[in-house]
Design an enzyme around this catalytic site. Structure first.
Site, short mmCIF file in Angstrom:
data_model
loop_
_atom_site.label_atom_id
_atom_site.label_comp_id
_atom_site.label_asym_id
_atom_site.label_seq_id
_atom_site.Cartn_x
_atom_site.Cartn_y
_atom_site.Cartn_z
N LYS A 185 -9.32 35.51 32.43
CA LYS A 185 -9.57 34.23 31.73
C LYS A 185 -11.08 33.99 31.80
O LYS A 185 -11.61 33.53 32.81
CB LYS A 185 -8.82 33.11 32.45
CG LYS A 185 -8.43 31.93 31.59
CD LYS A 185 -9.54 31.25 30.85
CE LYS A 185 -10.28 30.24 31.69
NZ LYS A 185 -11.52 29.74 31.04
N GLU A 260 -16.04 33.35 44.89
CA GLU A 260 -17.50 33.47 44.81
C GLU A 260 -18.00 32.19 44.17
O GLU A 260 -17.84 31.98 42.97
CB GLU A 260 -17.89 34.68 43.94
CG GLU A 260 -17.37 36.02 44.45
CD GLU A 260 -18.07 36.49 45.71
OE1 GLU A 260 -19.09 35.90 46.11
OE2 GLU A 260 -17.58 37.45 46.33
N CYS A 294 -26.31 32.39 40.49
CA CYS A 294 -25.73 31.84 41.72
C CYS A 294 -26.65 32.05 42.91
O CYS A 294 -26.70 31.24 43.81
CB CYS A 294 -24.37 32.46 41.96
SG CYS A 294 -24.40 34.25 41.99
N GLU A 392 -26.53 22.05 43.82
CA GLU A 392 -26.84 23.18 42.93
C GLU A 392 -27.14 22.64 41.53
O GLU A 392 -26.33 21.93 40.95
CB GLU A 392 -25.64 24.14 42.87
CG GLU A 392 -25.93 25.36 42.04
CD GLU A 392 -24.73 26.29 41.89
OE1 GLU A 392 -23.62 25.80 41.61
OE2 GLU A 392 -24.91 27.51 42.04
P1 NAD Z 1 -16.72 26.67 36.54
O1 NAD Z 1 -16.16 26.53 37.89
O2 NAD Z 1 -16.90 25.44 35.72
O3 NAD Z 1 -15.86 27.66 35.66
C1 NAD Z 1 -15.59 28.98 36.04
C2 NAD Z 1 -14.27 29.42 35.44
O4 NAD Z 1 -13.22 28.65 36.01
C3 NAD Z 1 -14.18 29.23 33.94
O5 NAD Z 1 -13.50 30.33 33.38
C4 NAD Z 1 -13.35 27.97 33.81
O6 NAD Z 1 -12.63 27.89 32.60
C5 NAD Z 1 -12.39 28.13 34.97
N1 NAD Z 1 -11.79 26.89 35.46
C6 NAD Z 1 -12.28 25.63 35.40
N2 NAD Z 1 -11.43 24.76 35.95
C7 NAD Z 1 -10.36 25.48 36.37
C8 NAD Z 1 -9.14 25.14 37.03
N3 NAD Z 1 -8.85 23.88 37.36
N4 NAD Z 1 -8.27 26.13 37.34
C9 NAD Z 1 -8.56 27.41 37.02
N5 NAD Z 1 -9.69 27.79 36.38
C10 NAD Z 1 -10.59 26.83 36.06
O7 NAD Z 1 -18.11 27.44 36.73
P2 NAD Z 1 -19.18 27.75 35.61
O8 NAD Z 1 -19.88 26.46 35.31
O9 NAD Z 1 -18.56 28.56 34.53
O10 NAD Z 1 -20.17 28.73 36.40
C11 NAD Z 1 -21.25 28.32 37.15
C12 NAD Z 1 -20.92 28.34 38.62
O11 NAD Z 1 -20.54 29.64 39.04
C13 NAD Z 1 -22.10 27.98 39.50
O12 NAD Z 1 -21.68 27.10 40.51
C14 NAD Z 1 -22.51 29.32 40.12
O13 NAD Z 1 -23.19 29.24 41.34
C15 NAD Z 1 -21.19 29.98 40.25
N6 NAD Z 1 -21.37 31.43 40.36
C16 NAD Z 1 -21.16 32.03 41.59
C17 NAD Z 1 -21.36 33.40 41.73
C18 NAD Z 1 -21.15 34.07 43.07
O14 NAD Z 1 -21.03 35.28 43.10
N7 NAD Z 1 -21.08 33.34 44.17
C19 NAD Z 1 -21.75 34.17 40.63
C20 NAD Z 1 -21.96 33.52 39.40
C21 NAD Z 1 -21.75 32.16 39.28
#
Ligand code: NAD
Length: 500
Positions: A185, A260, A294, A392
């Protein structure tokens, strides 16, 4: 007027799901609009998956797992498919970079390395499964205990919008290498590049149903995947708040979770460091990938004796960073991914102006009146309690704070709820190791920005995540260690119920 971005050829009229080898719409017919970040105009629609679409994809993945050949193939046979995938991914470099830049706003020069990195993930895990052994434990003369490593089943992969294709490859490669089947997804802000996987996998010979893709909104498609009883594993990369929701929702079915999450990583610069190298690295660490990374070093802690000079040099360079159209090869910072995210980042910039000294940036560049553009923004004298130190931001915004002693540097570095990465700059060998070990983070780099070695653990502690990816840890996540105990001699069993 902002110039419209270069539009890739053959953009899909609709981005569909991919289930059991077929491109399909949602059963309900629902769709959502997808914007590009230069004009914020919708350029296509994507099928909006709901619980019934997730169920359809999970059933296909389940069938491919229980009836299909994939989990039972010899490691070498799976590796051959993975290597063909790697070659195909690399061959897509130009078109992938074009799609990523168009959909995410990443500068084209930085998008160009992504295919290579994604391909490397498949090559790495192809090599790894072929070379892997299974453990055996011998109790001489009485028992032989051996481990059979088995893929767990259908893995649910939920990914974010920053470098979407590359981050999807981090999960797809080890999940498929381990013999799992998957439902991916991808993030709803950036669904475009994920559709490349379907063609690449099919042409590489991955059996139908092994890879399934459902687009959709997190709260609908994502939640349905997390709740599905036939998905025993969820590998998630995204925001900490979303990670917590997923953990709560996964508890009902006791799922395996890899998390992550977000970061607010410190860069600690001591006065004895190579300050020119530290400057280059600290600029690249937070302004590359639009600051949407991230592991961004978004808090720079500098020893007071060099603080003021470092801060001014940093601000001067930040003002010179080229903000521009993502498709221009000269651009160093492109457009932030989405107007909602852009607003969020701008709110942080306004919050920063209230309680810190603004050294550079702080607004929209004058030459870019539309689109999600932000000047590289540098705040100095940022207090540890302020929001821009603690939270962040995920954009080109950085906080500088001075310190006087090593102890204070460590205290400041650790004074946030996150613990993903850390960077230490010093030429004192002992201090480098000492401070590196004292920083509460999953990963620390000494005298370097983030350079990955695929064998090493990748992941965060505290609110930055649970579990590590990378090397055998990824295979551990997608497999069960099933232990067979074999008696080699007579077993002396207490004889219950044998007395007369
Ligand atoms: P997000 O949490 O908004 O979304 C990530 C994914 O989760 C999307 O596919 C979204 O549709 C899905 N999602 C959202 N709500 C959900 C729910 N209730 N249940 C299941 N899935 C759900 O994150 P984002 O804004 O897309 O990405 C940015 C974030 O990702 C930042 O916080 C960044 O630090 C983090 N990130 C972490 C790493 C790592 O390796 N630690 C790497 C890249 C990004």
């Amino acid at each position: 007027m902002t110039q419209a971005p270069h539009t890739p050829a053959n953009l899909p009229e609709r981005i569909k799901h991919f289930i059991e080898g077929q491109e399909v719409d949602s059963l309900s017919g629902a769709t959502f609009e997808v914007l590009e970040p230069v004009t914020n105009k919708p350029y296509t629609t994507a099928a909006a998956g709901r619980a019934e679409d997730i169920d359809r994809a999970v059933r296909a993945a389940r069938k491919a797992f229980t009836e299909g050949p994939w989990p039972h193939l010899k490691a070498r046979e799976r590796a051959r498919v993975l290597n063909r995938i790697a070659d195909a991914v690399e061959a897509e470099n130009e078109s992938l970079a074009e799609l990523e830049t168009f959909d995410t706003g990443l500068p084209i020069k930085q998008a160009k390395g992504q295919a290579h990195r994604a391909a490397e993930n498949f090559r790495f895990f192809a090599d790894m499964i072929v070379a892997m052994n299974e453990d055996a434990y011998r109790v001489p003369g009485s028992q032989l205990n051996y481990v059979v490593r088995k893929p767990i089943g259908v893995a649910g992969l939920i990914t974010p919008w920053n470098t979407p294709f590359m981050l999807e490859s981090w999960k797809l490669a080890p999940a498929l290498a381990s013999g799992c089947t998957v439902v991916l997804k991808p993030a709803e802000f950036t669904p475009l590049s994920a559709s490349l996987w379907a063609r690449i996998f099919t042409e590489a010979g991955l059996p139908d149903g092994v890879f399934n893709l459902v687009n959709g909104i997190g709260e609908e498609a994502g939640e349905a995947l997390v709740a599905h009883p036939d998905v025993p594993l969820i590998s998630f990369t995204g925001e900490t708040a979303t990670g917590k929701t997923i953990m709560r929702n996964a508890a009902e079915n006791l799922k395996g979770l890899s998390m992550e999450l977000g970061g607010k990583s410190p860069v600690v610069v001591f006065a004895d460091a190579d300050l020119d190298a530290a400057l280059d690295s600290a600029l690249f660490g937070v302004f590359s990938l639009n600051g949407e990374r991230c592991t961004a070093g978004s808090r720079i802690l500098v020893e007071r004796s060099v603080y003021e000079e470092f801060a001014w040099r940093y601000a001067e360079r930040a003002e010179n960073v080229v903000v521009g159209p993502p498709d221009d090869p000269a651009t160093e910072i492109g457009a932030l991914v989405h107007p909602e995210h852009y607003q969020r980042v701008r709110d942080y910039v306004e919050a920063g102006k209230q309680d810190a000294r603004l050294l550079a940036g702080g607004g929209r560049p004058e030459h870019l009146p539309e689109g999600n553009y932000l000047e590289p923004t540098v705040f100095a004298d940022v207090k540890p309690e302020s929001r821009i130190f603690q939270e962040e931001i995920f954009g080109p915004v950085v906080a500088l704070t001075p310190f006087d002693t090593e102890e204070e540097a460590i205290e400041l570095a650790n004074d946030v709820r996150y613990g993903l990465a850390g960077y230490v700059w010093t030429n004192d060998l002992k201090r480098g190791h000492r401070v590196g070990a004292a920083i509460e983070a999953g990963m620390v780099w000494l005298n370097s920005h983030n350079i990955r070695d695929l064998r090493t653990p990748f992941g965060g502690i505290k609110h930055s995540g649970i579990g590590h990816e990378g090397g055998h840890r990824s295979v551990d996540f997608y497999t069960n260690e099933h232990i067979i105990h074999v008696a080699l001699d007579e077993v002396h069993t207490p004889r219950f119920g044998a007395s007369s």
